[in-house]
Design a protein around this motif. Structure first.
Motif, PDB file in Angstrom:
ATOM      1  N   ILE A  24      -4.649  -9.301  -1.852  1.00  8.65           N
ATOM      2  CA  ILE A  24      -4.991  -9.893  -3.153  1.00  8.65           C
ATOM      3  C   ILE A  24      -5.392 -11.364  -2.992  1.00  8.65           C
ATOM      4  N   THR A  30       1.713  -7.287  -7.001  1.00  9.62           N
ATOM      5  CA  THR A  30       2.260  -6.168  -7.760  1.00  9.62           C
ATOM      6  C   THR A  30       3.726  -6.405  -8.133  1.00  9.62           C
ATOM      7  N   LYS A  82      -9.842  -5.642  -0.718  1.00  8.61           N
ATOM      8  CA  LYS A  82     -10.301  -6.027  -2.072  1.00  8.61           C
ATOM      9  C   LYS A  82     -11.456  -7.045  -2.094  1.00  8.61           C
ATOM     10  N   ASP A 121      -0.055 -10.513   4.289  1.00  6.53           N
ATOM     11  CA  ASP A 121      -0.827  -9.517   3.552  1.00  6.53           C
ATOM     12  C   ASP A 121      -1.624 -10.245   2.466  1.00  6.53           C
ATOM     13  N   GLY A 166       0.811  -1.201   0.000  1.00  5.30           N
ATOM     14  CA  GLY A 166       0.000   0.000   0.000  1.00  5.30           C
ATOM     15  C   GLY A 166       0.844   1.251   0.000  1.00  5.30           C
TER      16      GLY A 166
HETATM   17  N1  PLP Z   1      -1.477  -5.005   0.049  1.00  2.23           N
HETATM   18  C1  PLP Z   1      -1.490  -5.643  -1.141  1.00  2.23           C
HETATM   19  C2  PLP Z   1      -0.937  -7.013  -1.239  1.00  2.23           C
HETATM   20  C3  PLP Z   1      -2.020  -4.998  -2.263  1.00  2.23           C
HETATM   21  O1  PLP Z   1      -1.990  -5.610  -3.451  1.00  2.23           O
HETATM   22  C4  PLP Z   1      -2.567  -3.711  -2.116  1.00  2.23           C
HETATM   23  C5  PLP Z   1      -3.143  -3.011  -3.281  1.00  2.23           C
HETATM   24  O2  PLP Z   1      -3.015  -3.423  -4.397  1.00  2.23           O
HETATM   25  C6  PLP Z   1      -2.517  -3.103  -0.864  1.00  2.23           C
HETATM   26  C7  PLP Z   1      -1.975  -3.780   0.197  1.00  2.23           C
HETATM   27  C8  PLP Z   1      -3.035  -1.709  -0.687  1.00  2.23           C
HETATM   28  O3  PLP Z   1      -4.393  -1.686  -0.782  1.00  2.23           O
HETATM   29  P1  PLP Z   1      -5.172  -0.301  -1.073  1.00  2.23           P
HETATM   30  O4  PLP Z   1      -4.805   0.114  -2.449  1.00  2.23           O
HETATM   31  O5  PLP Z   1      -6.606  -0.702  -0.888  1.00  2.23           O
HETATM   32  O6  PLP Z   1      -4.738   0.668  -0.054  1.00  2.23           O
END
Ligand code: PLP
Length: 456
Positions: free
Chosen positions: A259, A228, A285, A256, A151
């Motif tokens: 996704i 990502t 998500k 985390d 994030g």
């Molecule tokens: N963690 C992961 C693994 C993500 O892929 C993302 C966003 O793509 C986030 C955190 C951050 O989420 P947000 O964009 O809702 O703040």
């Protein structure tokens, strides 16, 4: 609209210069796995938005749940013991899902937020809070990994291990250290086995802990499969060995699952997929399939017990957001989870994902610029190489994968070019069919054909 956009909107993750020239790509509508843009062009969405529209677009059941929730109680909060039924039920359901489908029975409480970033900020702060309450305030550094994405709020961006998100923002801060990125195909040495590569990653982690001092390291954060970063699946045995190192040094594990949560990999959670034992799990998500911004930090018994025991002395937990546990979001999450469960979407991801993966491999696997095609469930990455035989990547400035993704849109396919490696991701809604996948592979192959003369 284009003019108004240029003159009023400050777009996230967008080049201001390129936007002024190229203008916005305006989306007008969507249903199922199909998008329609402002000019009326139809596109097959193999991005799932930003990996988030798990149940597909335009479900009337969600609109009905939202409408009912708004009329019943459009807002109430969770501060100072305030509560409401929607958030109570959602917290209970999230715990049950994680207990049942990820064998994570040690998870005990759910803290709600509105984005993956704020949930990771909550986790970042909880690592410090936990350390302070235990009387070990120095034990607060977090080890993240290069290529990891967590994030972009201040703490979350610090956890993110991709330099382009740090440059020009004076990040990362000092309490985060980045370990090696687990990606054998790109970062393995010539001829290195998966086992030897895994040894090297574990040695790197141990060396970081030794260097920083185990008494200063509070937590390790990882996406079960890096999204990502490039849809990076860790080498066999990696997480088991990481967990053993963390246990040895009394370091918390943060998974985390922003996704990987809620079916994307063909299992409910990456925690179950890899047998993780996290102390905190980040969810967002797929919890609402992006029909409403909701996130969650799920906390383990061991963390909860420390917070609980310290409570009489420390008073209220001074952390939370106006929209922590928004009742409309919670109602939408419940309706979304009903759809995922009732329509077998996790099973569909497990069945259709490998079909898409094999389709891509069969059609593109021999292309001179396609290096590796990999994935789990409906989380798939195609990595491009300047020289496939020599495993030589394109220079970042060549934007090879961005070019292919742009041509894909012209061929009616939405996929994403990722920012860390030259990888295009496929993360369609979990309701995608095999026929849709055939169409996606065909459109992608044609886009690649169009791009090939420009890939050099
Ligand atoms: N963690 C992961 C693994 C993500 O892929 C993302 C966003 O793509 C986030 C955190 C951050 O989420 P947000 O964009 O809702 O703040």
């Amino acid at each position: 609209m284009e003019e108004m956009d240029r003159n009023s909107l400050f777009h996230p993750l967008t080049s201001i210069a390129a936007h002024q020239q190229g203008g916005p790509k305006i989306m007008a509508g969507a249903k199922g796995v199909r998008l329609r843009d402002h000019a009326g062009r139809e596109m097959l969405d193999c991005s799932g938005g930003l990996w988030c529209v798990n149940i597909g677009y335009g479900r009337p059941e969600i609109a009905e749940a939202a409408s009912k929730a708004i009329l019943d109680l459009n807002y109430w909060h969770l501060f100072g013991s305030s509560s409401h039924e929607a958030s109570i039920r959602l917290a209970d359901r999230v715990l049950n899902l994680m207990h049942e489908h990820a064998d994570a029975r040690h998870l005990r409480r759910v803290f709600f937020g509105t984005s993956g970033s704020d949930a990771n900020d909550t986790n970042y702060k909880l690592v410090r809070y936990y350390a302070n309450l235990r009387g070990t305030p120095e034990k607060r550094k977090i080890i993240s990994r290069k290529g990891g994405y967590h994030g972009l709020t201040a703490a979350a961006a610090t956890l993110t291990g991709i330099e382009s998100y740090h440059t020009a923002w004076s990040l990362p801060s000092t309490d985060v250290v980045h370990a090696e990125c687990p990606h054998l195909y790109r970062f393995g040495l010539d001829g290195e086995s998966e086992a030897a590569y895994c040894d090297r990653l574990i040695a790197d982690l141990e060396a970081i802990i030794e260097r920083e001092g185990p008494d200063t390291v509070g937590a390790f954060i990882a996406e079960p499969i890096m999204g990502t970063g490039g849809v990076l699946i860790p080498p066999a045995g990696y997480f088991e060995r990481v967990q053993a190192v963390l246990d040895k040094h009394d370091i918390l594990m943060i998974a985390d699952e922003v996704i990987t949560g809620f079916g994307r990999t063909g299992q409910w959670f990456g925690t179950g997929l890899f047998g993780l034992k996290p102390d905190m799990v980040t969810l967002a998500k797929g919890i609402t399939s992006a029909y409403f911004p909701v996130s969650a930090s799920v906390i383990s018994e061991r963390v909860w017990k420390v917070l609980e025991a310290a409570s009489p002395e420390h008073g209220p937990v001074m952390h939370g957001f106006t929209y922590s546990g928004h009742p409309v979001g919670a109602a939408i999450a419940m309706a979304n989870l009903d759809i995922i469960e009732n329509e077998g979407m996790v099973g569909n991801a497990a069945e259709v994902g490998p079909y898409l993966l094999e389709g891509l491999k069969a059609r593109l696997g021999d292309h001179p610029h396609v290096g590796e095609i990999r994935g789990r469930g409906l989380m798939i990455g195609v990595e491009f190489m300047a020289d496939r035989a020599k495993r030589k990547p394109f220079a970042a400035a060549q934007n090879a994968h961005r070019l292919v993704a742009a041509h894909a849109v012209e061929h009616g396919l939405m996929v994403r070019a990722l920012p860390y490696l030259e990888v295009i991701s496929f993360s369609p809604p979990l309701c995608i069919t095999k026929a849709d996948c055939d169409e996606a592979v065909d459109r992608f192959a044609r886009a690649l054909e169009t791009s090939t003369p420009e890939l050099r």
